[in-house]
Design a protein around this motif. Structure first.
Motif, mmCIF file in Angstrom:
data_model
loop_
_atom_site.group_PDB
_atom_site.id
_atom_site.type_symbol
_atom_site.label_atom_id
_atom_site.label_comp_id
_atom_site.label_asym_id
_atom_site.label_seq_id
_atom_site.Cartn_x
_atom_site.Cartn_y
_atom_site.Cartn_z
ATOM 1 N N TYR A 1 -4.502 26.560 -20.080
ATOM 2 C CA TYR A 1 -5.440 25.536 -20.515
ATOM 3 C C TYR A 1 -4.886 24.122 -20.317
ATOM 4 N N TYR A 2 -3.766 24.015 -19.606
ATOM 5 C CA TYR A 2 -3.185 22.722 -19.281
ATOM 6 C C TYR A 2 -3.056 22.631 -17.762
ATOM 7 N N PRO A 3 -4.113 22.241 -17.071
ATOM 8 C CA PRO A 3 -4.097 22.239 -15.599
ATOM 9 C C PRO A 3 -2.975 21.408 -15.002
ATOM 10 N N PHE A 4 -2.678 20.263 -15.605
ATOM 11 C CA PHE A 4 -1.617 19.413 -15.056
ATOM 12 C C PHE A 4 -0.271 20.126 -15.124
ATOM 13 N N LEU A 5 0.027 20.717 -16.271
ATOM 14 C CA LEU A 5 1.283 21.447 -16.426
ATOM 15 C C LEU A 5 1.332 22.640 -15.487
ATOM 16 N N ASN A 6 0.215 23.323 -15.383
ATOM 17 C CA ASN A 6 0.108 24.468 -14.481
ATOM 18 C C ASN A 6 0.380 24.049 -13.039
ATOM 19 N N ALA A 7 -0.172 22.906 -12.642
ATOM 20 C CA ALA A 7 0.012 22.420 -11.274
ATOM 21 C C ALA A 7 1.467 22.059 -11.009
ATOM 22 N N VAL A 8 2.101 21.386 -11.960
ATOM 23 C CA VAL A 8 3.497 20.980 -11.780
ATOM 24 C C VAL A 8 4.409 22.207 -11.692
ATOM 25 N N ILE A 9 4.136 23.205 -12.513
ATOM 26 C CA ILE A 9 4.948 24.424 -12.471
ATOM 27 C C ILE A 9 4.812 25.107 -11.112
ATOM 28 N N GLY A 10 3.581 25.222 -10.627
ATOM 29 C CA GLY A 10 3.364 25.858 -9.329
ATOM 30 C C GLY A 10 4.012 25.091 -8.191
ATOM 31 N N MET A 11 3.859 23.769 -8.189
ATOM 32 C CA MET A 11 4.455 22.959 -7.136
ATOM 33 C C MET A 11 5.979 23.000 -7.200
ATOM 34 N N THR A 12 6.533 22.924 -8.407
ATOM 35 C CA THR A 12 7.988 22.963 -8.557
ATOM 36 C C THR A 12 8.554 24.284 -8.069
ATOM 37 N N TYR A 13 7.904 25.362 -8.425
ATOM 38 C CA TYR A 13 8.349 26.679 -7.984
ATOM 39 C C TYR A 13 8.326 26.799 -6.462
ATOM 40 N N ASP A 14 7.356 26.179 -5.848
ATOM 41 C CA ASP A 14 7.206 26.296 -4.401
ATOM 42 C C ASP A 14 8.174 25.394 -3.651
ATOM 43 N N PHE A 15 8.427 24.180 -4.145
ATOM 44 C CA PHE A 15 9.189 23.193 -3.384
ATOM 45 C C PHE A 15 10.630 23.009 -3.846
ATOM 46 N N LEU A 16 11.061 23.667 -4.908
ATOM 47 C CA LEU A 16 12.416 23.472 -5.418
ATOM 48 C C LEU A 16 13.497 23.736 -4.370
ATOM 49 N N PRO A 17 13.418 24.804 -3.580
ATOM 50 C CA PRO A 17 14.471 25.012 -2.567
ATOM 51 C C PRO A 17 14.589 23.867 -1.568
ATOM 52 N N PHE A 18 13.486 23.183 -1.275
ATOM 53 C CA PHE A 18 13.524 22.072 -0.333
ATOM 54 C C PHE A 18 14.256 20.859 -0.912
ATOM 55 N N MET A 19 14.414 20.807 -2.218
ATOM 56 C CA MET A 19 15.177 19.743 -2.850
ATOM 57 C C MET A 19 16.651 20.138 -2.984
ATOM 58 N N ILE A 20 16.913 21.401 -3.241
ATOM 59 C CA ILE A 20 18.293 21.847 -3.449
ATOM 60 C C ILE A 20 19.100 21.775 -2.164
ATOM 61 N N LEU A 21 18.539 22.255 -1.074
ATOM 62 C CA LEU A 21 19.299 22.400 0.166
ATOM 63 C C LEU A 21 19.851 21.087 0.708
ATOM 64 N N PRO A 22 19.056 20.009 0.872
ATOM 65 C CA PRO A 22 19.641 18.774 1.419
ATOM 66 C C PRO A 22 20.662 18.128 0.484
ATOM 67 N N LEU B 1 16.481 32.027 -0.760
ATOM 68 C CA LEU B 1 15.812 33.280 -0.397
ATOM 69 C C LEU B 1 14.298 33.257 -0.621
ATOM 70 N N PRO B 2 13.790 32.618 -1.707
ATOM 71 C CA PRO B 2 12.331 32.574 -1.863
ATOM 72 C C PRO B 2 11.589 31.941 -0.697
ATOM 73 N N MET B 3 12.253 31.077 0.061
ATOM 74 C CA MET B 3 11.612 30.456 1.211
ATOM 75 C C MET B 3 11.321 31.482 2.308
ATOM 76 N N TRP B 4 12.040 32.609 2.291
ATOM 77 C CA TRP B 4 11.850 33.625 3.312
ATOM 78 C C TRP B 4 10.752 34.617 2.935
ATOM 79 N N ILE B 5 10.335 34.577 1.698
ATOM 80 C CA ILE B 5 9.313 35.504 1.227
ATOM 81 C C ILE B 5 7.937 34.894 1.494
ATOM 82 N N ASN B 6 6.986 35.755 1.757
ATOM 83 C CA ASN B 6 5.630 35.297 2.040
ATOM 84 C C ASN B 6 5.119 34.389 0.933
ATOM 85 N N PHE B 7 4.498 33.285 1.345
ATOM 86 C CA PHE B 7 4.010 32.291 0.388
ATOM 87 C C PHE B 7 3.027 32.890 -0.612
#
Length: 266
Positions: free
Chosen positions: A128-149, A102-108
């Motif tokens: 204050y941890y940019p790398f961790l912040n980046a990984v969290i943001g990317m994971t949140y955005d792309f996780l459905p693309f890993m689950i579905l296939p 469902l998050p994939m249907w919501i506006n980015f």
């Protein structure tokens, strides 16, 4: 008067025109700017500058690290989730899967803004941890693309294969590592390709999270923002070649695993 017949060749004309206008022609423009200087003369200065500039090489390496970390985190979360959903005896599995899709249907922008608010609450630990912040943001955005296939691949496995393995003396762990996991590799490969490649360039997520991390997408954008189309086109072309190589390798890996899985079952 000749009548127009809807043959396969005729139906492909709009698709061919679309590819020519929005893929082939822009690609030629990209190649032209990549191998010319500001005066329009053929030059390899951009190419040499990319591989001799420590800033561009550092950005490329850092982008690969972020993309690889994001992919591994997504895989660690997605595979157990997809496996549990596929193997559960709940009648309405599709409804449970919808919760993750469902998050994939919501506006980015809305999704990332919501994540930013959550991270703001955890500002002392996360911001204050940019790398961790980046990984969290990317994971949140792309996780459905890993689950579905992965879910699609596991749900299509023949249950009789597991039953046959248990009849031959295999326990649940052996059946998983010798049957389920090898046969689910195509779904894993598809998920990895759908996460790793965009994670190298999706700098919009980091910008919206006020993250100072600089990845390949940010670098390309900075070149074009400075009207350096030659340098930006060269970097974009190199990134495109890396994506093609990665896609080729993952496809070969998927084919080899399918052949190996078929041979093992025989």
């Amino acid at each position: 008067m000749r009548t127009f017949r809807f043959s396969r060749k005729n139906l492909s004309i709009p698709y061919v025109i679309f590819l020519a206008v929005f893929v082939v022609i822009p690609l030629f423009v990209l190649v032209y700017y990549a191998f010319t200087d500001r005066d329009g003369h053929v030059s390899l200065r951009n190419f040499i500058g990319f591989f001799t500039d420590p800033n561009t090489l550092g950005t490329l390496f850092y982008s690969i690290v972020i993309a690889l970390t994001t992919t591994l985190v997504c895989l660690a979360i997605a595979y157990p989730t997809a496996y549990i959903l596929a193997k559960s005896r709940v009648k309405r599995k599709s409804a449970m899967l919808l919760v993750f899709i469902l998050p994939m249907w919501i506006n980015f922008s809305l999704r990332i803004t919501a994540l930013k608010e959550i991270l703001t609450v955890l500002e002392e630990n996360i911001a204050y941890y940019p790398f961790l912040n980046a990984v969290i943001g990317m994971t949140y955005d792309f996780l459905p693309f890993m689950i579905l296939p992965i879910y699609t691949t596991i749900s299509r496995l023949d249950p009789s294969l597991i039953e046959a393995a248990k009849d031959l003396g295999a326990n649940d762990v052996d059946a998983f590592f010798k049957i389920t996991l090898p046969l689910s590799v195509p779904g894993i490969v598809s998920g990895v390709a759908m996460v790793f490649l965009p994670a190298m360039t999706n700098y919009v997520v980091l910008d919206m999270l006020y993250n100072s991390t600089y990845i390949m997408g940010s670098l390309i954008g900075s070149y074009f923002a400075a009207y350096n189309w030659n340098g930006g086109s060269l970097i974009a072309l190199i990134l495109l070649l890396l994506i093609c190589v990665f896609t080729y390798l993952t496809r070969n890996l998927e084919d080899e695993d399918q052949r190996a899985g078929g041979g093992a079952l025989l």
